[in-house]
Design an enzyme around this catalytic site. Structure first.
Site, short mmCIF file in Angstrom:
data_model
loop_
_atom_site.label_atom_id
_atom_site.label_comp_id
_atom_site.label_asym_id
_atom_site.label_seq_id
_atom_site.Cartn_x
_atom_site.Cartn_y
_atom_site.Cartn_z
N HIS A 48 0.87 -1.07 0.18
CA HIS A 48 -0.31 0.29 0.07
C HIS A 48 0.82 0.74 0.25
O HIS A 48 0.56 1.84 0.56
CB HIS A 48 -1.28 -0.35 1.31
CG HIS A 48 -1.82 -1.06 0.94
ND1 HIS A 48 -2.93 -1.10 0.24
CD2 HIS A 48 -1.52 -2.28 1.78
CE1 HIS A 48 -3.01 -2.24 0.45
NE2 HIS A 48 -2.90 -3.04 1.29
N ASP A 54 -6.53 -1.69 -3.40
CA ASP A 54 -7.08 -2.15 -2.38
C ASP A 54 -8.01 -2.99 -2.41
O ASP A 54 -8.42 -2.92 -3.69
CB ASP A 54 -7.45 -1.14 -1.78
CG ASP A 54 -6.86 -0.23 -0.56
OD1 ASP A 54 -5.69 -0.54 -0.44
OD2 ASP A 54 -7.71 1.05 0.52
N HIS A 58 -8.00 -6.69 1.57
CA HIS A 58 -7.07 -5.94 2.56
C HIS A 58 -8.42 -5.41 3.40
O HIS A 58 -7.96 -5.05 5.33
CB HIS A 58 -6.93 -4.51 2.63
CG HIS A 58 -6.13 -3.89 2.90
ND1 HIS A 58 -4.73 -3.48 3.13
CD2 HIS A 58 -6.62 -1.74 2.29
CE1 HIS A 58 -4.68 -2.40 3.90
NE2 HIS A 58 -5.91 -1.27 4.14
N GLU A 172 -6.08 4.43 -4.94
CA GLU A 172 -5.79 5.30 -3.85
C GLU A 172 -4.32 5.82 -4.37
O GLU A 172 -3.11 4.92 -5.22
CB GLU A 172 -5.42 4.65 -2.67
CG GLU A 172 -7.49 4.78 -1.85
CD GLU A 172 -6.99 3.30 -0.64
OE1 GLU A 172 -8.42 3.91 -0.30
OE2 GLU A 172 -5.55 3.23 -0.32
#
Length: 217
Positions: A48, A54, A58, A172
């Site tokens: 990460h 993700d 997770h 992300e």
């Protein structure tokens, strides 16, 4: 033809990592002087780190791992939306945005200044109610320019779970500060790591139409 734009954080030994997680480290373990032919490097890292996806595993013990996820959500038409005028991003905010019906990937440029070398103390709030709204629009991937879709101190990860429940995968730590709002072609493929809960990605976009006023109807 429009050029590809790299919107991923460059991995380096200075990149910020989640507090308490494994930092990224690259080192040369064998040089051309030693081997007489090649340089050989080694990396150690959390999955990460930097720009990453993700997998549901997770945050859910029965969730799919990276190698079990379909590839299609990570490739195709995407829209970059500017939600930087608010620190609370909910369905009402997103309902004021316009994008084409055939776009299934949404990338949010938030108010968070993106500094890959500094882990932020606080993040704009993504309300879990965005999940059913995005699902109703046919969205299959949500990308954000933050290290998480939930607060750093969150334990219930309500937005992670809401997105997963509504069939939306998570991308992300994008770099969107200088990217104009508009529609793009996206490629953000995770590595095929068996059994993994996440994966770094090289996320790139290419404009597919001229910039539009997507911040309001």
């Amino acid at each position: 033809m429009a050029q590809w734009i790299d919107i991923s954080q460059p991995l380096s030994n200075q990149i910020a990592h989640w507090p308490g997680d494994t930092p990224f480290q690259y080192q040369l373990t064998a040089s051309m002087v030693e081997t007489n032919s090649v340089n050989i490097g080694n990396i150690q890292t959390s999955l990460h780190i930097g720009t990453h996806i993700d997998a549901p595993y997770h945050f859910s013990k029965n969730g799919k791992t990276v190698d079990q996820l379909p590839l299609e959500p990570y490739i195709g038409k995407a829209v970059v939306l500017d939600v930087s005028r608010t620190d609370i991003i909910n369905a009402a905010v997103l309902s004021q945005m316009n994008w084409s019906n055939d776009i299934k990937r949404v990338l949010l440029h938030t108010s968070l200044p993106n500094n890959p070398t500094r882990f932020p103390e606080a993040l704009p709030y993504l309300d879990p109610d965005i999940a059913p709204f995005l699902q109703a629009q046919g969205v299959v991937l949500l990308g954000v320019d933050m290290p998480s879709v939930d607060a750093p101190d969150s334990k219930d990860l309500s937005t992670h779970h809401a997105l997963s429940k509504h069939g939306i995968l998570i991308l992300e730590n994008l770099l969107l500060d200088t990217v104009p709002i508009g529609e793009y072609e996206l490629i953000a493929l995770p590595l095929a790591i068996q059994g993994a809960d996440g994966s770094p990605v090289r996320a790139v976009i290419r404009p597919i139409k001229k910039e539009e006023k997507l911040h309001g109807k």
